[in-house]
Write an enzyme that holds these catalytic residues in place. Structure first.
Site, short mmCIF file in Angstrom:
data_model
loop_
_atom_site.label_atom_id
_atom_site.label_comp_id
_atom_site.label_asym_id
_atom_site.label_seq_id
_atom_site.Cartn_x
_atom_site.Cartn_y
_atom_site.Cartn_z
N ASP A 262 0.84 -1.20 0.00
CA ASP A 262 0.00 0.00 0.00
C ASP A 262 0.88 1.26 0.00
O ASP A 262 0.36 2.38 -0.04
CB ASP A 262 -1.01 -0.01 1.15
N SER A 263 2.21 1.07 0.01
CA SER A 263 3.12 2.19 -0.24
C SER A 263 2.88 2.76 -1.64
O SER A 263 3.37 3.84 -1.96
CB SER A 263 4.58 1.75 -0.08
N LYS B 67 -1.44 -9.46 2.63
CA LYS B 67 -0.75 -9.03 3.84
C LYS B 67 -1.64 -8.04 4.58
O LYS B 67 -2.34 -7.25 3.94
CB LYS B 67 0.60 -8.38 3.48
N GLU C 59 8.78 -4.17 10.62
CA GLU C 59 9.25 -2.90 10.08
C GLU C 59 9.81 -2.01 11.19
O GLU C 59 9.14 -1.76 12.20
CB GLU C 59 8.08 -2.19 9.35
O1 KIV Z 1 3.52 -1.16 1.65
C1 KIV Z 1 4.72 -1.49 1.75
O2 KIV Z 1 5.56 -1.10 0.93
C2 KIV Z 1 5.10 -2.33 2.86
C3 KIV Z 1 6.56 -2.57 3.06
C4 KIV Z 1 7.18 -1.39 3.71
C5 KIV Z 1 6.83 -3.80 3.83
O3 KIV Z 1 4.28 -2.78 3.60
#
Ligand code: KIV
Length: 271
Positions: free
Chosen positions: A51-52, A120, A189
């Protein structure tokens, strides 16, 4: 001796075997077809449609605004590119916190519409019921503890988590709860390296770190950060392998100049 390069298709089972034989797991984020194709060809083990994407693809300040529809769109582009990597997709903020039925419905949409391999979600004890319910549908689940960016307004900062004993103990117990609930792996994280090592040693499932030191079972980075596309974010844990922002900018400046000077297209570049 066979290595990761010989594995034709990464599954949750393969990841478990990697942990058992001490082979580190590589994971990167991907959000679109073209990049995912390159990463898959480079034999990355796991591609995370994180979700980044909310930050690096859509320009939001936090991960909260991205929607389930947008995540599904990114995920289906990535899936179409991939032959070998396991594709894990983040359940976005608001798509699973309500109750376990909502979580299951969102996970099913991701699996059905994007044809993803796993989902996730962020959180420990609070999301264990959802993890179990998603698993009843046969959907593999990856956990995420430590700095969980969907809770940024609760934390108030992106600082290292679990430095104090109480939060560290809670993280250790949440990690065990997620393993017992059936998660196939956990992301940790931005927590102290010593704590991450302890979690990895306590669990049978793979533990993938980001800003969690070397003594875990694998590493994940946001691809835009490690490729230097995004220059605004430089935490201590980040290693930049390229400086694509500058390289792309120089190439585009050159193109603009060529067009203005009528150097492009030349005689060979026309019909
Ligand atoms: O959304 C993302 O990029 C993540 C990573 C930082 C593990 O959850």
């Amino acid at each position: 001796m066979s290595t990761y390069k010989d594995v034709k298709k990464i599954t949750t089972h393969v990841l478990q075997e990697m942990k058992i034989r001490g082979e580190k797991i590589s994971m990167l984020t991907a959000y679109d077809y073209s990049m995912a194709k390159i990463f898959d060809a480079a034999k990355i083990d796991i591609l995370l449609v994180g979700d980044s994407a909310s930050n690096v693809m859509h320009g939001h300040e936090t991960t909260l605004p991205i929607t389930l529809d947008q995540m599904i769109s990114h995920a289906s582009s990535v899936i179409r590119a991939v032959e070998r990597s396991l594709v894990v997709v983040d359940l976005p903020f608001g798509s699973y916190q309500g109750n376990s039925k909502e979580a299951l419905n969102s996970a099913i949409r991701i699996m059905k519409e994007a044809e993803a391999h796993a989902v996730k979600l962020e959180g420990g004890e609070d999301v264990v019921d959802s993890v179990k319910r998603i698993l009843t549908a046969g959907i593999p689940v990856m956990g995420h503890l430590g700095l969980t960016p969907q809770s940024i307004y609760k934390f108030g900062t992106y600082e290292v988590r679990a430095k104090e004993d109480v939060e560290a103990a809670k993280l250790l117990s949440d990690a065990k709860l997620l393993e017992d609930a059936g998660c196939f792996a956990i992301v940790l994280e931005k927590i102290p390296a010593q704590l991450a090592k302890q979690v990895s040693e306590n669990l049978k499932i793979p533990v993938i770190g980001i800003g969690a030191g070397p003594n875990v079972d694998g590493q994940v980075l946001v691809s835009h950060d490690m490729l230097g596309i995004n220059k605004d974010f430089s935490p201590k844990f980040l290693r930049r392998y390229l400086n694509l922002y500058d390289e792309i900018k120089t190439a585009v400046e050159q193109y603009v100049d060529d067009v203005k000077r009528m150097d492009f297209p030349n005689e060979k570049e026309q019909y």
